[in-house]
Design an enzyme around this catalytic site. Structure first.
Site: not given
Length: 206
Positions: A13, A97, A114, A146, A148, A150
């Site tokens: 979406s 990921i 996020h 990056d 990590g 979030d």
């Protein structure tokens, strides 16, 4: 002209919101390709209806490393002109990921959404985290990807008030409406070269 690649796994979406906004507002970027890791992603049909090329690079049953898979994604992106120099990549419900090698190759060119106000509630089930914690406000964050979880530099955030009767589902719906507003705006800022990154801090021009 910059080229946009969008990675999806489902309906996408946010992908749809980005593509429609680019078309309506005539941003200096061309939607080049939508890539899915699943062949039955509903977003593929939506992208085609909006006139965007699509590719499927199936991840199910893939036995190589994350980087081995990502190299296939990069090959497809570059085939459509989405390069580290003039490309922008948006993750829109992409359920994989991304490898560190991919992130480094496209440094500060990969955007992610996020559904929380980072650095609060990173990871999965962010809406449930906010409800369970008793937070009074949540929202959504567009950030650069990056290495990590979030943790990339924050580009734009939008705030949503949490009411006493909100559930995980009702909060998710409210946040999604804001996602559809700020994700295209982040793409516009990056496409118009109005984002400057200083370590963890980002400065934007209007």
């Amino acid at each position: 002209m910059q080229k946009l690649g969008i990675l999806i796994s489902g309906r996408g979406s946010n992908m749809e919101a980005i593509l429609k906004t680019i078309k309506n507002k005539k941003m200096p970027i061309v939607p080049a390709v939508v890539i899915s890791n699943t062949s039955n992603a509903r977003g593929l049909k939506i992208a085609k209806k909006l006139g965007v090329q699509t590719e499927v690079i199936t991840s199910k049953g893939f036995n190589g490393s994350r980087w081995d898979y990502d190299k296939k994604i990069i090959t497809s992106l570059q085939k459509y002109g989405v390069t580290p120099k003039n490309g922008i990549i948006c993750l829109a419900g992409f359920m994989r990921i991304i490898s560190p090698q991919f992130i480094r190759k496209y440094r500060n060119r990969i955007l992610n959404m996020h559904p929380a106000l980072l650095p609060a509630f990173p990871g999965l089930n962010a809406q449930k985290q906010a409800i369970d914690y008793g937070a009074k406000y949540s929202g959504c964050t567009v950030h650069f990807l990056d290495d990590g979880v979030d943790t990339g530099p924050i580009i734009i955030q939008s705030i949503v008030k949490i009411h006493n009767d909100d559930t995980e589902e009702t909060l998710a719906r409210k946040i999604l409406k804001q996602e559809h507003k700020i994700y295209p705006e982040a793409v516009r800022l990056l496409a118009e070269k109005k984002i400057r990154v200083y370590g963890r801090k980002i400065k934007t021009a209007n």
